[in-house]
Motif scaffolding. Structure first.
Motif, PDB file in Angstrom:
ATOM      1  N   ILE A   1      -4.700   6.264  -2.519  1.00 15.69           N
ATOM      2  CA  ILE A   1      -3.822   5.132  -2.185  1.00 15.69           C
ATOM      3  C   ILE A   1      -3.658   4.277  -3.431  1.00 15.69           C
ATOM      4  CG2 ILE A   1      -3.667   3.002  -0.821  1.00 15.69           C
ATOM      5  CD1 ILE A   1      -5.492   4.432   1.230  1.00 15.69           C
TER       6      ILE A   1
ATOM      7  N   SER B   1       1.346  -5.843   3.480  1.00 17.79           N
ATOM      8  CA  SER B   1       0.481  -6.762   4.222  1.00 17.79           C
ATOM      9  C   SER B   1       1.227  -8.054   4.544  1.00 17.79           C
ATOM     10  CB  SER B   1      -0.765  -7.086   3.402  1.00 17.79           C
ATOM     11  OG  SER B   1      -0.412  -7.852   2.259  1.00 17.79           O
TER      12      SER B   1
ATOM     13  N   PHE C   1      -6.558   0.903   8.787  1.00 15.51           N
ATOM     14  CA  PHE C   1      -5.992  -0.159   7.960  1.00 15.51           C
ATOM     15  C   PHE C   1      -6.075  -1.470   8.728  1.00 15.51           C
ATOM     16  CE2 PHE C   1      -2.204  -2.721   6.874  1.00 15.51           C
ATOM     17  CZ  PHE C   1      -2.490  -2.976   5.550  1.00 15.51           C
TER      18      PHE C   1
ATOM     19  N   ILE D   1       0.859  -1.182   0.000  1.00 16.25           N
ATOM     20  CA  ILE D   1       0.000   0.000   0.000  1.00 16.25           C
ATOM     21  C   ILE D   1       0.894   1.230   0.000  1.00 16.25           C
ATOM     22  CG2 ILE D   1      -1.744   1.288   1.301  1.00 16.25           C
ATOM     23  CD1 ILE D   1      -2.709  -1.491   0.353  1.00 16.25           C
TER      24      ILE D   1
ATOM     25  N   TYR E   1      -2.040   0.455  -4.826  1.00 13.00           N
ATOM     26  CA  TYR E   1      -1.622  -0.871  -4.350  1.00 13.00           C
ATOM     27  C   TYR E   1      -1.257  -1.755  -5.516  1.00 13.00           C
ATOM     28  CZ  TYR E   1      -6.429  -2.228  -5.517  1.00 13.00           C
ATOM     29  OH  TYR E   1      -7.622  -2.469  -6.156  1.00 13.00           O
TER      30      TYR E   1
END
Length: 98
Positions: free
Chosen positions: A96, A74, A52, A32, A98
């Motif tokens: 954001i 993650s 989050f 992220i 990812y």
């Protein structure tokens, strides 16, 4: 992919409770990166906040203010964000990738 606050690039609305979920293939992780970030500041993020959630991590991270958070990786292939706003100040937005 890209996740933005509702009404982006304009200010986000009041009284929101939004959930954003990301899922990658089994065995993958998710990086992220915060591109833009400005959410009403409060020491404990009790007014407006971006939360989050990594189900395989030990803790949840709360974000608010205008400091660009560092990238997050993650522990597994699923993460989610909860974006909550109160009924007062709505002074920004976020983006954001990812």
């Amino acid at each position: 992919g890209v996740i933005t606050s509702p009404n982006y690039p304009n200010n986000y609305p009041n009284k929101l409770d939004c959930k954003f979920s990301i899922e990658a293939p089994d065995g993958a992780t998710i990086t992220i990166t915060f591109q833009e970030f400005s959410i009403e500041a409060e020491s404990d993020c009790s007014f407006d906040r971006l939360e989050f959630i990594d189900p395989l991590s030990d803790n949840t991270k709360l974000y608010c203010g205008s400091t660009l958070p560092p990238p997050v990786i993650s522990k597994g292939n699923k993460v989610s964000f909860l974006f909550s706003t109160d009924s007062n100040v709505n002074n920004g937005n976020f983006k954001i990738t990812y």
